[in-house]
Every structure is written in structure tokens, then in C-alpha cells.
Scaffold this motif. Structure first.
Motif, mmCIF file in Angstrom:
data_model
loop_
_atom_site.group_PDB
_atom_site.id
_atom_site.type_symbol
_atom_site.label_atom_id
_atom_site.label_comp_id
_atom_site.label_asym_id
_atom_site.label_seq_id
_atom_site.Cartn_x
_atom_site.Cartn_y
_atom_site.Cartn_z
ATOM 1 N N THR A 95 1.233 4.354 -2.674
ATOM 2 C CA THR A 95 0.994 5.656 -2.469
ATOM 3 C C THR A 95 2.039 6.404 -2.850
ATOM 4 O O THR A 95 1.956 7.716 -3.392
ATOM 5 C CB THR A 95 0.618 5.860 -0.874
ATOM 6 N N PHE A 99 4.840 17.828 6.257
ATOM 7 C CA PHE A 99 4.964 16.262 5.728
ATOM 8 C C PHE A 99 6.443 16.131 5.459
ATOM 9 O O PHE A 99 7.023 15.127 6.117
ATOM 10 C CB PHE A 99 4.209 16.272 4.473
ATOM 11 N N MET A 133 -8.017 9.281 11.563
ATOM 12 C CA MET A 133 -9.068 9.262 10.451
ATOM 13 C C MET A 133 -10.398 8.499 11.509
ATOM 14 O O MET A 133 -10.332 8.018 12.125
ATOM 15 C CB MET A 133 -8.760 8.149 9.453
ATOM 16 N N LYS A 164 0.836 -1.277 -0.047
ATOM 17 C CA LYS A 164 -0.100 -0.147 0.159
ATOM 18 C C LYS A 164 1.027 1.263 -0.041
ATOM 19 O O LYS A 164 0.635 2.230 -0.775
ATOM 20 C CB LYS A 164 -0.995 0.103 0.993
ATOM 21 N N SER A 176 -4.962 4.191 9.772
ATOM 22 C CA SER A 176 -5.749 4.494 8.854
ATOM 23 C C SER A 176 -5.501 3.852 7.746
ATOM 24 O O SER A 176 -6.585 3.610 6.837
ATOM 25 C CB SER A 176 -5.637 6.028 8.480
ATOM 26 N N LEU A 177 -4.611 3.148 7.513
ATOM 27 C CA LEU A 177 -4.245 2.246 6.185
ATOM 28 C C LEU A 177 -5.150 1.202 6.422
ATOM 29 O O LEU A 177 -5.543 0.540 5.397
ATOM 30 C CB LEU A 177 -2.786 1.774 6.132
ATOM 31 N N MET A 220 8.924 13.275 6.895
ATOM 32 C CA MET A 220 9.247 12.069 6.269
ATOM 33 C C MET A 220 10.853 12.221 5.738
ATOM 34 O O MET A 220 11.241 11.093 5.800
ATOM 35 C CB MET A 220 8.300 12.064 4.847
ATOM 36 N N ASN A 233 -0.810 6.757 13.696
ATOM 37 C CA ASN A 233 -1.977 7.230 12.923
ATOM 38 C C ASN A 233 -2.181 6.425 11.631
ATOM 39 O O ASN A 233 -3.120 6.172 11.142
ATOM 40 C CB ASN A 233 -2.000 8.901 13.057
ATOM 41 N N ILE A 234 -1.087 6.872 10.862
ATOM 42 C CA ILE A 234 -1.079 6.276 9.405
ATOM 43 C C ILE A 234 -1.489 4.757 9.432
ATOM 44 O O ILE A 234 -1.951 4.501 8.563
ATOM 45 C CB ILE A 234 0.246 6.840 8.780
ATOM 46 N N MET A 237 -3.785 9.360 3.231
ATOM 47 C CA MET A 237 -3.588 8.727 4.573
ATOM 48 C C MET A 237 -2.077 9.335 4.927
ATOM 49 O O MET A 237 -2.078 9.940 5.968
ATOM 50 C CB MET A 237 -3.522 7.460 4.719
ATOM 51 N N CYS A 292 6.455 6.323 7.442
ATOM 52 C CA CYS A 292 5.029 5.943 7.994
ATOM 53 C C CYS A 292 4.796 4.904 8.769
ATOM 54 O O CYS A 292 3.820 4.799 9.531
ATOM 55 C CB CYS A 292 4.346 5.478 6.492
#
Lengths: 215, 644
Positions: free
Chosen positions: A129, A177, B27, A125, A207-208, A181, A203-204, B20, A198
Motif C-alpha cells: 500500500t 491522514f 469497513m 500488505k 479491515s486488512l 500518520m 480499524n485498519i 484501507m 497503521c
């Protein structure tokens, strides 16, 4: 009198010109594409046969010719975001889906990408992205690319937001960001830096997993 | 969202993964599908004809009969099918609407039966596709006109309290309402005829004395004709003054065509009275007498056909203009050619180009008086070409004018262009409303979604205090209020909000907050919420006891919007920072309709009602946070409480 008739016939010629153009457009849309067999797709993706059937029905309904071109894609995506302008982000999405850079998305591309997004591993994923953000496909995300992406996302919000959108909101977002990163502070984010950062952010990660059961 | 596009919602949600890494906020939780049904075929039995379709197809439009739970009323347990006692032919169109997203109007179908079927199935006719919309509107208009014609017979019933003035006006406009009006109508008509005949006979030569030349009757019986003229003008003046008195809007009446004709008809007489026997202006006076012939136009009040003719000419103005223009071009061309062709011959009547105009006109209209004829061979050739082309040029626009006349005559000269424009404007307005309606549906359902989410958030820590039964009951009730599709879409929009850290608001609210320049404090108009710490709440967690008042299928009155800069609670729950209650526009989930099609904003959504939820015991701020419950009654006003 002949002059009169002449001028009128000139006008009628213009009309038929437009009609020819429409005929050309009609011909182009007759291109049709059929996907490979259900079994092959099932093997290539992480979807079951039933899920593929549901997906294909929806796909075929909207695109009877079997391929989605960029305009249709933008149109479909914009319908989910009536407030703002989703066309820029849809453009980037289209490029991410259209892995072969053919200018149109076939059902296989569609289903492969969905398989990664919904049923893939975290690394897959994140890789997808990263591909989305890396607009020029050079393996690095620089600030300009990221600003474009973030601005496209903000465009989808539209004008009426609370608090009111300021002009430098995307820029601030991008700075935050990169702060997170860009580990070695070289101004670009590579795939490894991206995946690493990530994975560090809870959080990331959470949320994935959000869209696991979308289908 | 259009029909097929609903199937792309999974794709849109999956693509949201692209946001994301950019988002800084966590979220919201996705709406869970409670009892995930596999897509199944359902059978719809319409008066014996069986239709089968996927359940998902019908779910695309949740605010119609077939898409909502209303169809359960028609479910037949024994045969396991839905039975409708309606017309199966029209049902075909209805079902195709679900399948393709486009509603078509079959031409052979009667308009009123089609309308009834659409009303039964809860589909608004405005979404008929463009291919069939014109036809539908035309048929509908014809039907309405027919109904109106039937009603017009009853229209003349006298209203109870009409003033004398209004009665007079009505009498003038509709002569057959009372006998007095009829008498008046015929008397004026008679005198118009008399006046016109008088004007005509005045000029007839009347016999003469043997040694004098013939004189027209007007000069022989001057007195008689003068009396006749006076009488007629008297009547016309009285009539005009009476109409002026009775007119509801005098200014508008004076500007109307008929009143101008009236004035022009009687003015020459009065001018003649004023300037008597003055040699210089007698010439002008004679010219003014010509205007007396305008009295004949007064007949148009008496004849409907005359009015239609006038209206036709007005509406065919462009065709007439084209005719005139092409004729002028041709005349000039041919006159020039004829002049130069005939220049050589002696004793030629074509003395100049304007003199040739007369010949060209007479030839092109195929009159051929013969007072001017070409003598040279070239002249004759061009003359024949002229006459042949004349026929063509005049014959071209005439059929257009004729068809216009017949169309207007058949439709009884209704101003349909004006009405069509109004309808078009109304349609555009409805489309605009639906566009805002779809965004309002989200804003409104944000509460639903967040209330749902808040409930789910409260599940974990509060499990010991809550009975499972109570919570799931409430959840079930809430989940019924929006379809799964809608809640997923709202969840998607909510994710976008979180990603950008901005909220969707509607236009009014945006204008307000923009004008107010970003307030920090918000007036709390809710008496219940004022039980909190005054205007601003606290930013600490509030503890409320979850109240088991049965929540109706209602919207949550408030929703919480956590912002980044509030401190997170040790237990990881999110804080109450702001409570927003947005003004509602009750649109049934128009989100599932095409955005560019007008959505049904017809009725209050039965799913969404503004509910009063009784507030739990006064909130106690405790250090150990527990989950909060959104509290406060739903208000129609905008209530903003900042808890910063």
C-alpha cells in the motif's frame, strides 16, 4: 474533367490512409506472452495450483494476448465502478502492479501482487500500500501525492453522492491522514511511520483482514 | 460487469486494500461464502447434444435461465445433467454468449426461431454484439413488414362508430372500401384525363376557312372548349372542397403536396374569370394556362408507381445534386475551352461562352443536334474530348439512383429511415437505462447487503436470544436473493462509501437533497416508523426483539448508515443514525452485464420483492444497547428518518 477525377482520387487516398493505421494497430496486438510454468508460480506465490488455474482462466479470457496494457486495465477496473470515474485510481493501481515498469502487466505480476494482497503478511500488505501511495517512488509520501490518491478515490464515487461532495473534501481527508500518520511532523510519511501508525489503528488492522477469503 | 470481467472481481476486491489506510471508518463485513463450491463442470444436454462448461461460466449472468436457479427445474437426477428439449444449433450461440460475453446472430438461422430460443433462455436480444446487430434488425424488420402486410387485409374493417367526416376521409384515401368511393375515384380519374386531353387538343390546328390561316381548335370552337374546361374545374373544385372538409387536420392537408397541386390546377381558370380581356395582363394570363398541365400530376393519387418515383427522386437528392454539380463544372470548363478554340474561325457560331453552353450540353448528353459544330482543328479535338467525358459523367450517378429506386420499390416505400432512427434512439435509451440500472441495482441491494451485515452483526451479542436455526434460516433466504458475485461487488462499493464517507445515491435523490439544501430533519412517511420518537429518532441504541416472521426473499426495508460523528456505544456496536429507504427501480442484477450493453430490465426480479415485515414490539430505548434490527415496512416512497 481530369480535375474532377483528380479531386475524387485525392479523397480516396485519404480513406486508405486510415485503413493503414488500423492495420498497424492490429499488428501490435499480436504480441503474446505466456507465463512460466504452474509449478514455478505456485512456489513463488501463496496460491494453490487450483487457485492459480481459476485466476489464469479469468485473466486469459479478458486478455487473450497474455498481457494487460494500461487502457484495458482501466477499462476493466472502471466496470466495477459505474457511478464515477475510476481511471485515475486505475492508473495508480496499474503502476503499483507493474513492478517492472514495462508498461504492461503480465500474469506473473498480476498473481504476485494478488498473493501479497490476499495471502501476505500484514507488513507486506502495508508495504504494498505504501508503494501504491508513493507515486514517484522516492520512499516518502508527501501531501501532493496523497491528495492525488485521495482525489482519485473520490472520483470513483461519481457525482451523485450523499452528502454532496465538496471541493475540499479530499484535502480535509488528507489532512486527517497526515495528522494520524506523520509522527515527527516533517510533512512526509516514511515507510516505518506508515507501518507503525497503521499497526496502532485497530480499524485498519481489521479491515486488512477483510479480504482473506476472496479467492 | 462483462463476462470475463466477473473473473476480475477478486482482483478489484484485493486492490481495495489500497483504500484501507485512507479510510477513517470501519469497513463492512465481507459477504461470506456459505458453501464454497469448487468450480465444477456441468453437463447441459440439449436434445441429445452434450455441452459442458464450468458452473462459474453460467453464473456470470444470474438473470438468465442458465445462470439462475431456474435451471434446477431441468435437472435430471439419474444422468446428473441438465436436459433441455430445444434446438442445439441455436444453443451454441446461447452458450457462447456466456463464454465470451458477446451474443452473435447466425445468418442462416430463422429470425423467429432465434427469438424464441432467446426468450426461452431469458436473454434479451438487445445485447447482440455490434457485428451481428444490423443483420438481426434488418431481418426482424422484414419479418415485421411481412406480418403487417398480412394484417393489412383485415385493416379495412370498418370501425364501429365513425363519423360522417371520418367515413368520407377513409373513402378518399382507400377507394376500394366502398362502391361510392370507387365510383368517385374513377370519375375524378376520367375527368383528369379529359381535362388533360382537352388542353392538348386545344392547340392542334383544326382546319380553316380557305382564305384564313390555320387556327388551333381552341380558337375555332371556343365555347365548346370553355364549357369542357368549366365542367372539369367544377368537378375539381368540388373534390378539393370535399377533401378539405373531410381531412382530419385541415392545416396539414392544405400544406400537403397533393393539395397544392390541386389548387394550382384550378387556379388559372378562376384567375382567367376575374381578369377578362385586359390587354396588359393577357400575356400573364396565357402563362397561367401553362399551369393547367399540372392537372396531370393529380394522377399520382391514382398511381402508386408515380408516388414511388417521386419519393425516389426525393431520397436520391444528394446523388442528383452531385450529378448536377459535376455536369455544371464540366459544362463551364468545356464551354470556355470551345469558345477560345473557335474564336479564331470566321462565321463561328460560338459567339460567347454562354452561347457555347448549349453546344457543350448537347454534346455531353450525346444528343448532337448539329446546329453548332466546331470548325477549327483544336475545336474538333476538344469537342471529341467533351463528348467522351460526357458519357462518363452521366453514367456515374445513374446506377446509384437506379438501385435506390429498386430498393424503395421493393420495400414498398416505407419510411425505414425514420423507423431506424427511432429504433436507434430506443436502443440508446435502453443502454442509458441499463447504466442507471446497474447503479440502481447497487443502491437497491445496499439494503440487502446491509441487512445481511446487520444480521451478522446481530449474531454475536444476540446468540442467547436467538435460536440458531431461525437466524441461519433467515440468512439463507437472504443470501439466495442475490448472487455471490453481486453481493461481493456490492460489498466492494460499500467499502468505497466507507472510505470516502459519502454514499451513493441515485440522481433523483441527489437533485432533491441538493435543492433542499441539506436538510437536517427528514419527514417520516412511514406510519410504522412514527412509532419511534416522532420525526427524529434517538441516537441511542434501540432495543428490538427479533421477530421470527419468516422473511420472504425480500429486500430489507431500511438500512442503517452509521456516521462518524455519532458516539460509539460501549459495546462497540454501531449506531442507528439515519435510515434511508430509496425508491426502487427493479432491475434484475444488471450489474453482471456489461455496462455498455443494455441490461434486461424486462421483468420484475423474482428475487427481489418489496416485502412487508411486521414491526416488532414498539422500540424501547434502553441504556444497554443490544443489536437493532431494521424495522419498518418497505415503502416505495423515500423515507428518511434522521436519528441525529
Amino acid at each position: 474533367m481530369g480535375l474532377v477525377m483528380g479531386t475524387f482520387s485525392l479523397q480516396s487516398k485519404q480513406v486508405s490512409y486510415h485503413k493503414d493505421k488500423a492495420d498497424d494497430d492490429l499488428e501490435m496486438t499480436m504480441v503474446c506472452h505466456r507465463p512460466e510454468g504452474l509449478d514455478q508460480l505456485e512456489a513463488q506465490t501463496n496460491f494453490s495450483k487450483r487457485e492459480l488455474q481459476v485466476l489464469y482462466r479469468g485473466f486469459k479470457n479478458e486478455c487473450p494476448s497474455g498481457v494487460v496494457n494500461e487502457d484495458t486495465f482501466k477499462q476493466i477496473y472502471s466496470q466495477f465502478f459505474p457511478h464515477g470515474d475510476a481511471s485515475t485510481y486505475a492508473h495508480y493501481l496499474f503502476n503499483a502492479f507493474d513492478t517492472g515498469h514495462t508498461g504492461s502487466i503480465k500474469f506473473e505480476d498480476f498473481v504476485t501482487a494478488l498473493s501479497i494482497l490476499l495471502r501476505g503478511s500484514v507488513t507486506e500488505k502495508l508495504q504494498w500500500t505504501f508503494n501504491l501511495y508513493d507515486i514517484n517512488r522516492d520512499g516518502y509520501i508527501n501531501k501532493e501525492e496523497m491528495t492525488d490518491i485521495v482525489r482519485a478515490i473520490y472520483d470513483m464515487m461519481g457525482k451523485y453522492t450523499y452528502p454532496a461532495l465538496k471541493n475540499d473534501a479530499p484535502k480535509q481527508h488528507v489532512d486527517a491522514f497526515f495528522q494520524k500518520m506523520d509522527k515527527n511532523r516533517d510533512g512526509v510519511v516514511t515507510l516505518d511511520e506508515f507501518i507503525l501508525s497503521c499497526q496502532e489503528d485497530e480499524n485498519i488492522m481489521r479491515s486488512l483482514q477483510l479480504f482473506e477469503n476472496v479467492i | 460487469m462483462a463476462a470475463g470481467v466477473a473473473a476480475w472481481l477478486p482482483f478489484a476486491r484485493a486492490a481495495a486494500i489500497g483504500w484501507m489506510p485512507v479510510a477513517n471508518l470501519p469497513m463492512p463485513v465481507a459477504p461470506a461464502e456459505k458453501n464454497k463450491r469448487q468450480d465444477e463442470l456441468i453437463i447441459l444436454n440439449v436434445s441429445g447434444r452434450r455441452f459442458q462448461t464450468w458452473r462459474n461460466t453460467l453464473d456470470r449472468y444470474p438473470d438468465t435461465l442458465l445462470g439462475s436457479s431456474e435451471k434446477e427445474f431441468f435437472y435430471n437426477e439419474e444422468t446428473k445433467e441438465y436436459f433441455f428439449d430445444r434446438d442445439p444449433d441455436v444453443f451454441r450461440s446461447v452458450l457462447n454468449f456466456y463464454r465470451t460475453g458477446k451474443l452473435h446472430y447466425p445468418r442462416y438461422e430463422c429470425i423467429s426461431s432465434y427469438d424464441e430460443e432467446l426468450a426461452f433462455f431469458g436473454i434479451v436480444p438487445e445485447i447482440i454484439g455490434d457485428c451481428c446487430y444490423e443483420e438481426y434488425k434488418d431481418r426482424k424488420r422484414e419479418n415485421a413488414e411481412r406480418l403487417m402486410d398480412d394484417q393489412e387485409d383485415n385493416k379495412d374493417a370498418k370501425l364501429p362508430n365513425m363519423t360522417f367526416r371520418e367515413t368520407m376521409w377513409r373513402a378518399f384515401e382507400n377507394p376500394h372500401t366502398s362502391t361510392m368511393a370507387l365510383v368517385f375515384y374513377y370519375v375524378t380519374g376520367f375527368f383528369i384525363a379529359v381535362s388533360v386531353i382537352t388542353n392538348v387538343v386545344e392547340t392542334v390546328p383544326c382546319g380553316s376557312a380557305p382564305n384564313q390561316k390555320e387556327v388551333p381548335c381552341g380558337e375555332r370552337y371556343t365555347v365548346a372548349f370553355f364549357c369542357m374546361d368549366t365542367a372539369c374545374v367544377m368537378i375539381f373544385t368540388v373534390e378539393y372542397l370535399m377533401r378539405l372538409f373531410a381531412a382530419p387536420s385541415r392545416y396539414r392537408f392544405m400544406r400537403s403536396v397533393m393539395s397544392i397541386i390541386d389548387v394550382v390546377a384550378i387556379l388559372p381558370y378562376y384567375i382567367g374569370l376575374v381578369m377578362t380581356d385586359n390587354e396588359d395582363v393577357s400575356g400573364a394570363f396565357v402563362t397561367l394556362r401553362v399551369f393547367r398541365v399540372f392537372r396531370i400530376f393529380k394522377f399520382s393519387r391514382h398511381s402508386q408507381g408515380l408516388r414511388i418515383l417521386g419519393y425516389t427522386l426525393k431520397s436520391c437528392a444528394s446523388e442528383l445534386g452531385f450529378l448536377l454539380f459535376s455536369l455544371t463544372m464540366a459544362i463551364i470548363i468545356f464551354a470556355t475551352v470551345m469558345f477560345y478554340a473557335e474564336k479564331g474561325s470566321s462565321s463561328s457560331k460560338f459567339t460567347s461562352i454562354p452561347a457555347s453552353f448549349w453546344y457543350t450540353i448537347v454534346t455531353m448528353t450525346t444528343l448532337g443536334y448539329g446546329d453548332m459544330v466546331p470548325k477549327t482543328i483544336a475545336g474538333k479535338i476538344f469537342g471529341s474530348i467533351c463528348s467522351l467525358s460526357g458519357v462518363l459523367v452521366i453514367a456515374l450517378p445513374v446506377p446509384v439512383i437506379v438501385s435506390n429506386f429498386s430498393r424503395i420499390y421493393h420495400q414498398n416505400q416505407r419510411a425505414d429511415k425514420r423507423r431506424a432512427q427511432k429504433v436507434q434512439k430506443a436502443r440508446l435509451a435502453r443502454i442509458r437505462i441499463s447504466k442507471t440500472g446497474s447503479s440502481n441495482a447497487f443502491l437497491h441491494s445496499k439494503r440487502n447487503g446491509l441487512f445481511n451485515e446487520a444480521l451478522e452483526l446481530t449474531q454475536l451479542p444476540y446468540k442467547m436470544n436467538l435460536s440458531d436455526q431461525g437466524s441461519t434460516e433467515d440468512e439463507k433466504r437472504l443470501s439466495k436473493s442475490t448472487s455471490l458475485l453481486e453481493s461481493q461487488h456490492h460489498h466492494l462499493l460499500h467499502c468505497l462509501e466507507k472510505t470516502t464517507n459519502h454514499e451513493f445515491v441515485d440522481e433523483q435523490y441527489y437533485q432533491q437533497s441538493y435543492l433542499e439544501g441539506g436538510l437536517q430533519n427528514y419527514p417520516s412517511r412511514s406510519p410504522s416508523l412514527s412509532s419511534q420518537d416522532g420525526v427524529t429518532g434517538t441516537c441511542c441504541t434501540r432495543r428490538t426483539k427479533k421477530h421470527h416472521t419468516p422473511l420472504p426473499n425480500a429486500s430489507a426495508p431500511a438500512h442503517m448508515q452509521p456516521l462518524t460523528h455519532t458516539h460509539t456505544h460501549p459495546q462497540g456496536l454501531q449506531e442507528l443514525s439515519t435510515i434511508h429507504i430509496q425508491p426502487l427501480s427493479t432491475s434484475r442484477s444488471s450489474l453482471n452485464m456489461r455496462v455498455d450493453e443494455p441490461a434486461p430490465l424486462n421483468c420484475q426480479s423474482s428475487q427481489i420483492t418489496t416485502a412487508i415485515i411486521s414491526i416488532p414490539t414498539p422500540p424501547v430505548t434502553t441504556p444497554e444497547g443490544d443489536a437493532r434490527l431494521p424495522a419498518g415496512p418497505a415503502h416505495q416512497n423515500v423515507v428518511k428518518v434522521s436519528a441525529l
